[in-house]
Design a protein around this motif. Structure first.
Motif, PDB file in Angstrom:
ATOM      1  N   GLU A 154       0.853  -1.187   0.000  1.00 41.19           N
ATOM      2  CA  GLU A 154       0.000   0.000   0.000  1.00 41.19           C
ATOM      3  C   GLU A 154       0.890   1.239   0.000  1.00 41.19           C
ATOM      4  OE1 GLU A 154      -3.444  -0.186   2.359  1.00 41.19           O
ATOM      5  OE2 GLU A 154      -3.863   1.952   2.214  1.00 41.19           O
ATOM      6  N   ARG A 155       0.631   2.123  -0.954  1.00 42.43           N
ATOM      7  CA  ARG A 155       1.437   3.347  -1.109  1.00 42.43           C
ATOM      8  C   ARG A 155       2.915   3.028  -1.342  1.00 42.43           C
ATOM      9  NH1 ARG A 155      -3.076   5.949  -2.215  1.00 42.43           N
ATOM     10  NH2 ARG A 155      -4.520   6.027  -0.471  1.00 42.43           N
ATOM     11  N   ASN A 195       1.310  -4.359   6.683  1.00 39.21           N
ATOM     12  CA  ASN A 195       0.455  -3.170   6.584  1.00 39.21           C
ATOM     13  C   ASN A 195      -0.395  -2.963   7.840  1.00 39.21           C
ATOM     14  OD1 ASN A 195      -1.146  -1.098   5.649  1.00 39.21           O
ATOM     15  ND2 ASN A 195      -1.902  -2.187   3.826  1.00 39.21           N
ATOM     16  N   VAL A 196      -0.533  -1.703   8.234  1.00 37.49           N
ATOM     17  CA  VAL A 196      -1.456  -1.382   9.337  1.00 37.49           C
ATOM     18  C   VAL A 196      -2.894  -1.750   8.984  1.00 37.49           C
ATOM     19  CG1 VAL A 196      -0.126   0.409  10.505  1.00 37.49           C
ATOM     20  CG2 VAL A 196      -1.548   1.025   8.532  1.00 37.49           C
ATOM     21  N   ASN A 197      -3.208  -1.746   7.702  1.00 37.75           N
ATOM     22  CA  ASN A 197      -4.495  -2.312   7.276  1.00 37.75           C
ATOM     23  C   ASN A 197      -4.299  -3.824   7.257  1.00 37.75           C
ATOM     24  OD1 ASN A 197      -5.824   0.150   6.897  1.00 37.75           O
ATOM     25  ND2 ASN A 197      -4.941   0.399   4.854  1.00 37.75           N
ATOM     26  N   LYS A 274      -3.948  -0.312  14.069  1.00 39.30           N
ATOM     27  CA  LYS A 274      -4.822   0.705  13.484  1.00 39.30           C
ATOM     28  C   LYS A 274      -6.243   0.233  13.777  1.00 39.30           C
ATOM     29  CE  LYS A 274      -6.124   2.654   8.937  1.00 39.30           C
ATOM     30  NZ  LYS A 274      -5.715   2.828   7.521  1.00 39.30           N
ATOM     31  N   ARG A 311      -2.281   3.490  17.056  1.00 40.93           N
ATOM     32  CA  ARG A 311      -2.261   4.684  16.203  1.00 40.93           C
ATOM     33  C   ARG A 311      -3.384   5.664  16.531  1.00 40.93           C
ATOM     34  NH1 ARG A 311      -2.644   3.998  10.543  1.00 40.93           N
ATOM     35  NH2 ARG A 311      -0.847   5.185   9.838  1.00 40.93           N
ATOM     36  N   PHE A 313      -4.360   7.788  14.252  1.00 40.69           N
ATOM     37  CA  PHE A 313      -4.854   8.234  12.939  1.00 40.69           C
ATOM     38  C   PHE A 313      -6.340   7.871  12.831  1.00 40.69           C
ATOM     39  CE2 PHE A 313      -5.426   7.420   8.290  1.00 40.69           C
ATOM     40  CZ  PHE A 313      -5.295   8.728   7.876  1.00 40.69           C
ATOM     41  N   LYS A 345       0.791  10.620  13.559  1.00 47.55           N
ATOM     42  CA  LYS A 345       1.392  11.148  12.323  1.00 47.55           C
ATOM     43  C   LYS A 345       1.901  12.566  12.573  1.00 47.55           C
ATOM     44  CE  LYS A 345      -1.182   8.406   8.956  1.00 47.55           C
ATOM     45  NZ  LYS A 345      -1.980   8.372   7.721  1.00 47.55           N
ATOM     46  N   ASP A 350      -2.769  14.233   7.201  1.00 44.28           N
ATOM     47  CA  ASP A 350      -2.273  12.978   6.628  1.00 44.28           C
ATOM     48  C   ASP A 350      -1.068  13.159   5.709  1.00 44.28           C
ATOM     49  OD1 ASP A 350      -2.024  10.378   5.900  1.00 44.28           O
ATOM     50  OD2 ASP A 350      -3.739  10.330   4.559  1.00 44.28           O
ATOM     51  N   GLU A 378       3.775   9.183  -0.648  1.00 47.51           N
ATOM     52  CA  GLU A 378       2.375   9.098  -1.072  1.00 47.51           C
ATOM     53  C   GLU A 378       1.859  10.424  -1.617  1.00 47.51           C
ATOM     54  OE1 GLU A 378      -0.288   7.872   2.075  1.00 47.51           O
ATOM     55  OE2 GLU A 378      -2.074   8.297   0.888  1.00 47.51           O
ATOM     56  N   HIS A 519      -3.648   9.951  -5.119  1.00 44.46           N
ATOM     57  CA  HIS A 519      -2.883  11.037  -4.498  1.00 44.46           C
ATOM     58  C   HIS A 519      -1.626  11.432  -5.274  1.00 44.46           C
ATOM     59  CE1 HIS A 519      -4.758   9.488  -0.463  1.00 44.46           C
ATOM     60  NE2 HIS A 519      -5.616  10.155  -1.198  1.00 44.46           N
ATOM     61  N   HIS A 690      -4.667   2.237  -5.887  1.00 43.47           N
ATOM     62  CA  HIS A 690      -3.786   1.730  -4.844  1.00 43.47           C
ATOM     63  C   HIS A 690      -4.402   0.483  -4.230  1.00 43.47           C
ATOM     64  CE1 HIS A 690      -6.161   3.627  -1.611  1.00 43.47           C
ATOM     65  NE2 HIS A 690      -5.498   2.819  -0.823  1.00 43.47           N
TER      66      HIS A 690
HETATM   67  O1  GCW Z   1      -4.202   8.399   4.217  1.00 42.87           O
HETATM   68  C1  GCW Z   1      -4.132   7.124   4.392  1.00 42.87           C
HETATM   69  C2  GCW Z   1      -3.473   6.429   3.237  1.00 42.87           C
HETATM   70  C3  GCW Z   1      -3.802   4.982   3.417  1.00 42.87           C
HETATM   71  C4  GCW Z   1      -3.182   4.543   4.737  1.00 42.87           C
HETATM   72  C5  GCW Z   1      -3.725   5.421   5.867  1.00 42.87           C
HETATM   73  C6  GCW Z   1      -3.108   5.103   7.206  1.00 42.87           C
HETATM   74  C7  GCW Z   1      -2.377   2.404   5.368  1.00 42.87           C
HETATM   75  O2  GCW Z   1      -3.960   6.937   2.037  1.00 42.87           O
HETATM   76  O3  GCW Z   1      -3.286   4.276   2.335  1.00 42.87           O
HETATM   77  O4  GCW Z   1      -3.459   3.205   5.013  1.00 42.87           O
HETATM   78  O5  GCW Z   1      -3.467   6.738   5.567  1.00 42.87           O
HETATM   79  O6  GCW Z   1      -2.116   5.718   7.536  1.00 42.87           O
HETATM   80  O7  GCW Z   1      -3.625   4.252   7.907  1.00 42.87           O
END
Ligand code: GCW
Length: 692
Positions: A154-155, A195-197, A274, A311, A313, A345, A350, A378, A519, A690
């Motif tokens: 991702e990214r 990935n955090v996702n 996350k 996180r 975020f 962050k 973001d 990104e 992006h 993405h």
């Molecule tokens: O803004 C977003 C990004 C996502 C990312 C997210 C995050 C991993 O576009 O791709 O996911 O931030 O930081 O969790």
């Protein structure tokens, strides 16, 4: 071998030492540090140093504090102040003969010391009379990989993931060791592999075996492995009815899972989470809080000294997005377990080309916070644009929060100086992929390098970092480079490059006017029916006939109130708000008078134009240096600068032509005219989905 960037800044065979080396080596040959020095020596001079029992004239002594030769030096007091990772590099005279000593309390400190010494050699600095003492700013210096288990990133803009999950644990790519060495050489001591996702699969027994195999490769380089977890894992993998953090079976599931991991990987680092963010599950799905969720996982990790990086975020709709993380977290200050760190962050939105620092830094006075920086670009032109990010990170880390009075900078409020932190930490979202040169753009390597160096020493200047990196990465037999003799034009290109990207993308505090989803390019007009308003550029730029920008003052969203005095008052008033953040905090008329004497509209036009002109200068700088740069890297950077040049014009035309429909003023006549039609630009759709 052709110079293709695969060796990163560790080009010992090419960037040979310019100063006299050593005659012999002594100390503890069992140390990785000892090995690594000998390995570098072989590459530099084709032979390792002769190993001797006792250091002789011009000898090198590499050992930990417990070694008899170090004990004999009677440095125990100084060594004690170094902690587990700090080191000393000193020239001493034994019976009148100079000996260079690299020592530390623990093997990892010696390894960092050895890489420091090698850097001195690689960059042509003097090896005599060394008196170096280093202790890291942050204890945990960690890369976050946004790598999916299916190999996509991702990214990520440097190819697929370096982790070959489908081959692991049986096959170990040789890149794993190269990766570990590169990180250790700049002091990075931890990595989050996925990935955090995150998908729950990462916690299956099958994946734990794969993680164990990676951990075994990076362990000798003193790198700890972490993973991102999915909060719903107990429901998905454990067949529980839900993942409610207060349900005893859920708590038990996490304890058992953590025990299973530590049985396989005793030095496992912990989890990055996350939760309740961008659709991911979390404690709030069950009416619980971030503290409930983080503390449950912390309890499971606590017996093993594992850590939860939770996180911040999060942006549940309801208010100005820039305020949401603060609103959601501030109430939990002091309510997290000792092994929880909140990962924030750098800015409140973001990873935009430029943001003011997140108001959470300094505001949470009883909770350890760790900055999350993004190395992958990104929002900064992916791996097509040259943007050296150290100046941006320096700006963030040095920003004064005033939360504990003047001088409470972001780095100090996160490194344990003000808020007690059982472990202090900083994370960078990696830009690494399987591309031969690791990062897509050759200059992307400088951002990986810079992240490590700043995480080690947040006081380092961008210029120092750039000089080191250039000398190590581009020196050759044809042109030896030292920190002093790096080409000034390339150095200044690097140092100005972040501001240049800001100039042609989002100057004066503009933000998030990117194309939907990928992006990359400009789409200030973007409108997707049914989309969340705060995923659309209009939400951020608020262009109208009256003016431009986001009113976050007391008369607007009042996001300024989340900062400490005197910052909040400075940000609140356009006269004292730094112009680089002007449209972040203010909605101002097109004819607002800037410090330069120009109107806001004219100033915008000049910024975009300056961005375009400066990238053209970068092309000239690069081409001028062709004679001494190796052919493949020269060509590859040259062709990416062409893309960047075209993109800069695209950005300038799109933004100025679009905003002009509101400002209704001419683009100043001294500026290069647009070469695109706005309607054509609106039709541009890049195929760059993405991977989520
Ligand atoms: O803004 C977003 C990004 C996502 C990312 C997210 C995050 C991993 O576009 O791709 O996911 O931030 O930081 O969790």
């Amino acid at each position: 071998m052709a110079e293709n960037g695969s060796q990163l800044w560790l080009r010992f065979d090419k960037a040979a030492p310019l100063t006299a080396g050593f005659n012999s080596i002594s100390g503890d040959p069992a140390l990785k540090a000892f090995d690594e020095f000998q390995r570098a020596c072989r590459l530099m001079t084709s032979a390792p140093l002769p190993v001797v029992n006792q250091a002789g004239a011009n000898g090198l002594l590499i050992a930990t504090a417990s070694h008899p030769a170090i004990r004999a030096l009677k440095w125990s007091k100084e060594l004690r102040s170094l902690g587990p990772e700090g080191y000393l590099i000193r020239t001493v005279r034994l019976k009148g003969k100079p000996i260079t000593v690299v020592t530390a309390n623990q093997p990892q400190g010696v390894l960092y010391g050895v890489y420091h010494l090698l850097r001195i050699m690689q960059t042509g600095q003097s090896l005599s009379d060394l008196t170096i003492r280093e202790v890291p700013t942050y204890q945990l210096r960690i890369l976050n990989h946004w790598d999916n288990l299916n190999g996509t990133v991702e990214r990520g803009y440097a190819g697929h993931s370096i982790w070959k999950w489908n081959e692991l644990p049986a096959v170990l790519s040789p890149r794993y060791e190269d990766y570990a060495r590169a990180n250790a050489s700049i002091g990075i001591n931890a990595t989050v592999l996925n990935n955090v996702n995150a998908t729950p699969d990462i916690l299956t027994a099958e994946y734990i075996r794969k993680i164990k195999a990676i951990a075994a490769v990076v362990r000798p380089f003193h790198i700890k492995v972490f993973i991102s977890i999915n909060f719903a894992s107990p429901r998905v993998l454990g067949n529980l009815p839900d993942a409610d953090p207060l349900r005893p079976e859920v708590r038990r599931w996490w304890k058992q899972k953590v025990a299973e991991i530590y049985r396989e990987i005793p030095d496992f680092g912990g989890f990055l989470v996350k939760a309740n963010s961008e659709g991911l599950p979390g404690p709030m799905d069950y009416g619980r809080t971030h503290a409930d969720g983080a503390n449950m996982i912390a309890e499971a990790l606590e017996p093993y000294k594992g850590i939860v990086m939770w996180r911040a975020f999060v942006y549940e709709p309801g208010d100005d997005r820039a305020k949401l993380a603060y609103r959601e977290f501030i109430g939990f200050d002091g309510r997290f377990h000792d092994n929880v760190i909140i990962q924030v962050k750098n800015g409140p939105i973001d990873f935009q080309p430029r943001e003011p620092f997140s108001p959470l830094f300094g505001a949470m006075k009883k909770t350890p916070l760790m900055p999350e920086l993004q190395i992958t670009q990104e929002y900064l032109g992916h791996s097509n644009h040259l943007a050296f990010l150290a100046p941006m990170w320096e700006e963030v880390l040095d920003a004064d929060t005033y939360a504990f009075g003047e001088g409470s900078t972001v780095s100090k409020v996160t490194n344990g100086s003000f808020v007690p932190a059982p472990v202090s930490a900083i994370a960078g979202v990696a830009n690494i992929g399987e591309d031969v040169n690791w990062t897509g753009h050759h200059f992307g390597q400088a951002n990986w390098y810079a992240f490590g160096r700043l995480a080690w020493n947040a006081q380092l200047s961008s210029e120092t970092i750039a000089r080191e990196w250039l000398a190590m990465t581009f020196g050759s037999d044809k042109k030896k480079l030292t920190v002093e003799t790096v080409p000034e034009d390339i150095l200044s290109m690097m140092l100005g490059s972040h501001q240049t990207v800001v100039d042609y993308m989002m100057p004066l505090g503009l933000h998030h006017i990117f194309a939907w989803d990928h992006h990359y390019g400009p789409e200030p007009w973007c409108d997707i029916p049914g989309a969340r308003p705060d995923w659309l550029p209009r939400y951020y730029h608020n262009a109208s006939k009256e003016g431009l920008g986001f009113n976050r003052t007391a008369s607007g969203s009042n996001a300024v109130a989340q900062y400490s005095s005197p910052l909040k008052e400075w940000f609140d008033d356009p006269a004292t708000c730094p112009e680089k953040y002007l449209l972040w905090f203010h909605h101002l008329p097109w004819n607002y008078r800037m410090k330069s004497g120009r109107t806001l509209w004219d100033e915008l036009c000049f910024s975009y134009d300056r961005g375009v002109q400066t990238v053209r200068d970068y092309q000239k700088i690069w081409d001028r240096n062709e004679s001494w740069i190796d052919a493949q890297r020269f060509r590859e950077v040259q062709s990416r600068l062409k893309i960047q040049s075209k993109d800069a014009v695209w950005w300038k035309d799109a933004i100025l032509l679009y905003f002009q429909t509101y400002s209704q003023q001419p683009i100043p006549y001294s500026i290069e005219r647009p070469v695109h039609e706005l309607d054509d630009l609106k039709k541009v759709k890049l195929d760059m989905k993405h991977h989520n």
